[in-house]
Design an enzyme around this catalytic site. Structure first.
Site, PDB file in Angstrom:
ATOM      1  N   GLU A 138       0.809  -1.216   0.000  1.00 47.76           N
ATOM      2  CA  GLU A 138       0.000   0.000   0.000  1.00 47.76           C
ATOM      3  C   GLU A 138       0.842   1.267   0.000  1.00 47.76           C
ATOM      4  OE1 GLU A 138      -0.550  -2.588   2.050  1.00 47.76           O
ATOM      5  OE2 GLU A 138      -2.547  -3.311   1.507  1.00 47.76           O
ATOM      6  N   HIS A 188      -9.622  -4.765  11.356  1.00 42.60           N
ATOM      7  CA  HIS A 188     -10.325  -4.680  10.072  1.00 42.60           C
ATOM      8  C   HIS A 188     -11.654  -3.956  10.181  1.00 42.60           C
ATOM      9  CE1 HIS A 188      -7.481  -7.807   8.857  1.00 42.60           C
ATOM     10  NE2 HIS A 188      -7.908  -7.700   7.626  1.00 42.60           N
TER      11      HIS A 188
HETATM   12  C1  TPP Z   1      -1.901  -4.309   4.691  1.00 39.91           C
HETATM   13  C2  TPP Z   1      -2.931  -5.249   4.230  1.00 39.91           C
HETATM   14  N1  TPP Z   1      -3.317  -5.199   2.941  1.00 39.91           N
HETATM   15  C3  TPP Z   1      -4.253  -6.038   2.464  1.00 39.91           C
HETATM   16  C4  TPP Z   1      -4.846  -6.943   3.304  1.00 39.91           C
HETATM   17  C5  TPP Z   1      -5.909  -7.882   2.781  1.00 39.91           C
HETATM   18  N2  TPP Z   1      -5.362  -9.218   2.644  1.00 39.91           N
HETATM   19  C6  TPP Z   1      -5.518 -10.126   3.636  1.00 39.91           C
HETATM   20  S1  TPP Z   1      -4.739 -11.533   3.302  1.00 39.91           S
HETATM   21  C7  TPP Z   1      -4.168 -10.984   1.837  1.00 39.91           C
HETATM   22  C8  TPP Z   1      -3.327 -11.884   0.988  1.00 39.91           C
HETATM   23  C9  TPP Z   1      -2.052 -12.257   1.647  1.00 39.91           C
HETATM   24  O1  TPP Z   1      -1.433 -13.285   0.967  1.00 39.91           O
HETATM   25  P1  TPP Z   1      -0.174 -14.064   1.524  1.00 39.91           P
HETATM   26  O2  TPP Z   1       0.778 -13.120   2.163  1.00 39.91           O
HETATM   27  O3  TPP Z   1       0.345 -14.881   0.406  1.00 39.91           O
HETATM   28  O4  TPP Z   1      -0.734 -14.994   2.682  1.00 39.91           O
HETATM   29  P2  TPP Z   1      -1.773 -16.201   2.597  1.00 39.91           P
HETATM   30  O5  TPP Z   1      -3.142 -15.605   2.773  1.00 39.91           O
HETATM   31  O6  TPP Z   1      -1.599 -16.884   1.308  1.00 39.91           O
HETATM   32  O7  TPP Z   1      -1.471 -17.078   3.770  1.00 39.91           O
HETATM   33  C10 TPP Z   1      -4.610  -9.683   1.593  1.00 39.91           C
HETATM   34  C11 TPP Z   1      -4.333  -8.910   0.389  1.00 39.91           C
HETATM   35  C12 TPP Z   1      -4.448  -6.949   4.658  1.00 39.91           C
HETATM   36  N3  TPP Z   1      -4.999  -7.780   5.556  1.00 39.91           N
HETATM   37  N4  TPP Z   1      -3.480  -6.119   5.090  1.00 39.91           N
END
Ligand code: TPP
Ligand code: MG
Lengths: 362, 327
Positions: free
Chosen positions: B60, B129
């Site tokens: 972000e 959230h």
């Molecule tokens: C700063 C932030 N941006 C966006 C999100 C929304 N979000 C939650 S999980 C996620 C994907 C994360 O993927 P990864 O790091 O690969 O972890 P996984 O869910 O695959 O375990 C996103 C974009 C968030 N929680 N925090």
């Protein structure tokens, strides 16, 4: 001009990690007793322990998925199904006093650290005796008594926190090492790079574990990261990295041991990239249009960590298939008991709404 | 007029502006191939292609800054945050880069950029959230802050925001995306910075914005049955604040209650009350009151969460307090 070595603290001085064969469905024909044991290189009781622990995580998460579908759990809920080998293998490599921190996909990490499944499930049900008294929910669970520091909802934010934990471990001159988990999506957050730099600069006792389950929500790794070899993301800071078969709990454990030894020996951070896979949706409402059902099915059939260990156990004659069915029944019963116990807990106490914002008495 | 959802209204505003002006583009997490985590950008990748509908990594701070840089070159970025909670990673770029550049450059460099995404509470997603950032951004000179309630305003105000020469923080609400409303056909541009009297009334002014308007309308309906005629104001813009509309209303009703999801301390309600007390003191027949979210990080358990949210019952009760009646 001489080509310089890519990093100062190279990976050359580390013990080589065993390269475990990836068992495919096709290679599942019976093997002579003992062959698989050499392949996995572990005594039977170790494999039985690994199997049991992974199966507990799977059955617990499956049940949690059902409770969610029944409306007993709300909000976001990220299941760990498919990734069990990572948490179990790393936990076996970790000392109980080594702190662990991760993101929101945290139920399994809580339980491998030793939290009772009923406390985790109680939290999901919003109960007073859930680990966070119903205040935290699925994404925010902590168990500091067992050196588990959460459970964090903001992607990437736990990485500097883990680095700070490592800072404190060094500051206090302990021989403990912090294990910090994050996802393939999280690795691109700026604060991850900032944390890597400080960890290397200050030679902190930390093992970074990127659980590369191939997707951050609906985005495949190669659409989010300029290089897809995530274990190389520490190179510019001199942090050695290793790619590990994250669907093989023994490979995970051995890689974890080597990295923990490295960090415990004062040689600074290491980055382990666990190649793993999540079978379920990102959270509970995920249409999964970004991947095919066949892709998921293929991983389940060919790389499933639990089936892999089960196969070795059976084919090497340690146990027979019937015995494993009994184990499964025992574990299902254990999970059911945990659910029943959690459901019987009193609801989170409304009088506690305003407590815990500050220290009691302040 | 036609009936569409708030979600579609936002999408339509973006699509129409992208058709009208090729310098407008959308970037953010999961906006292109996934069509938005909340399905707001449906169809945009197909129509405009990956150069104008850009999936970013989860970075972000980085992509907010990239958006600001692109705006320096005269592009008109729409930067989507998957939710405003994650814009906390980027708040430095929004406040220190986007909001202040026109001033710091003595007016030489303006930044036509929109930051948008869902804000406020969502169901049981807990402390990290589920929060309202209205007051945070309303604090900042150099930003305009918009928080629409219905579909028509979502479209009209977003269109205005995209055309605006300055940075606009556009706060949507997840729990409103599915709500439908009548939207004028064709181009629809609303004016930024204007509140709207949604329901005229004589006895008490109830002011809110975004999802709070639905709470307040429910409360007004209930109060009507109890013989109290409430005037409802949808603020629509948190910065600039339409003080004239607020003060005009209080001159008629002599009583005011503000309603917000955010925390009470230094909230938007505090600004409203201060404005009314300072500028319409003599018109007041009762101390102005605020209804807000509880002063606590959002708890997870549903029954605790309910205690932390402003409810229409609370609005009814507080309206009776300022009217010195009992409900
Ligand atoms: C700063 C932030 N941006 C966006 C999100 C929304 N979000 C939650 S999980 C996620 C994907 C994360 O993927 P990864 O790091 O690969 O972890 P996984 O869910 O695959 O375990 C996103 C974009 C968030 N929680 N925090
Ligand atoms: Mg991932």
């Amino acid at each position: 001009m001489a080509v310089s070595k890519p990093m100062e603290r190279g990976t050359e001085d580390l013990p080589a990690l065993p390269n475990l064969e990836v068992r495919s469905a096709a290679s599942r024909e019976p093997k002579p007793n003992g062959r698989e044991r050499t392949a996995l290189g572990q005594p039977p009781e170790v494999l039985l322990d690994i199997h049991r622990r992974m199966l507990l995580l799977r059955r617990m998460e499956e049940r949690i998925g059902q409770l969610y579908a029944m409306g007993e759990i709300g909000g976001f809920c990220h299941l760990y199904i498919g990734q069990e080998a990572v948490a179990v293998g790393m936990e076996r490599a970790t000392r109980p006093d080594d702190p662990v921190i991760t993101a929101y996909r945290c139920h399994a990490h809580m339980v491998v650290r030793g939290a009772a499944p009923e406390q985790v499930i109680g939290e999901l049900l919003g109960k007073a005796r859930g680990v966070s008294q119903g205040k935290g929910g699925s994404m925010h669970m902590f168990d500091p008594a067992r050196n588990f520091y959460g459970g964090h909802g903001i992607v990437g934010a736990q990485v500097p926190l883990g680095t700070g934990i490592a800072f404190a471990l060094k500051y206090r001159k302990t021989d403990r090492v912090c294990v910090t988990y994050f996802g393939d999506g999280a690795i691109s957050q700026g604060q991850v790079a900032e944390a890597f730099n400080m960890a290397a600069l200050w030679n902190l006792p930390i093992v970074y574990v990127v659980e590369n389950n191939q997707y951050g929500m609906g985005t495949a790794v190669d659409r989010a990261s300029a290089i897809s070899e995530l274990h190389r993301r520490g190179e510019s800071f001199g942090i050695p990295g290793r790619e590990v078969d994250g669907m093989d709990p023994v490979a995970v454990e051995q890689a974890g041991q080597a990295a923990l030894e490295h960090a415990r020996g004062g040689q600074g951070p290491m980055l382990l990239e666990m190649k793993t896979y999540r079978y379920r949706g990102h959270s509970m409402s995920d249409p999964a249009l970004y991947r095919s059902r066949e892709e998921v099915q293929k991983v389940r059939e060919e790389r499933d960590p639990i089936a892999r260990v089960a196969d070795v156990l059976v084919q090497s004659g340690v146990v027979d298939a019937d015995r494993l069915k009994v184990v499964d029944r025992e574990i299902r019963a254990q999970v059911m008991e945990a659910v029943t116990a959690a459901q019987a807990m009193p609801d989170a106490n409304p009088a506690e709404l305003l407590s815990d914002i500050y220290a009691a008495g302040s | 007029m036609r009936e569409i959802s708030v979600r579609e209204a936002i999408r339509d505003a973006m699509a129409e502006e992208m058709r009208r002006d090729e310098s407008v583009f959308l970037m953010g997490e999961e906006v292109a191939e996934y069509e938005g985590a909340y399905k707001v950008s449906q169809g945009l990748l197909k129509e405009f292609g990956p150069e104008r509908v850009v999936d970013t990594p989860i970075t972000e701070a980085g992509f907010a800054g990239v958006g600001v840089g692109a705006a320096m070159m005269g592009l008109r970025p729409i930067v989507e945050f998957m939710t405003w909670n994650f814009a906390m990673q980027a708040i430095d770029q929004i406040v220190n880069s986007a909001a202040k550049t026109r001033y710091m450059s003595g007016g030489l460099l303006g930044l036509p950029i929109v930051f948008r995404g869902p804000n406020g509470v969502a169901s049981q997603v807990a402390a990290q959230h589920s929060q309202d950032y209205g007051a945070w951004y309303a604090h900042v000179p150099g930003l305009k802050v918009v928080a629409p309630f219905d579909a028509a305003d979502a479209k009209g105000l977003l269109t205005a925001a995209i055309r605006d020469p300055d940075p606009v923080v556009f706060l949507e609400h997840e729990l409103l995306y599915g709500e439908s409303g009548q939207v004028p056909d064709g181009e629809h541009v609303a004016e930024l910075g204007r509140a709207r009297v949604v329901r005229p009334g004589r006895d008490v002014t109830l002011v809110s914005w975004s999802r709070g308007v639905s709470l307040v309308l429910d409360a007004a309906a209930e109060l009507a049955e109890q013989g109290i005629d409430a005037e409802v104001i949808d603020l629509r813009s948190l910065r600039p604040l339409d003080r004239a509309t607020l003060l005009g209303s209080v001159q008629r009703t002599h009583r005011i209650v503000s309603v917000e999801e955010g925390w009470p301390s230094c909230g938007v309600g505090a600004e409203i009350v201060a404005t009314v007390v300072a500028e319409a003191f003599d018109a007041l027949d009762a101390p102005p009151q605020r209804v807000s979210g509880a002063d606590v990080p959002m708890p997870y358990a549903a029954h605790l969460e309910a205690l932390a949210l402003p409810l229409s019952e609370t609005v009814v009760r507080v309206a009776h307090e300022v009217c010195y009646t009992d409900g």
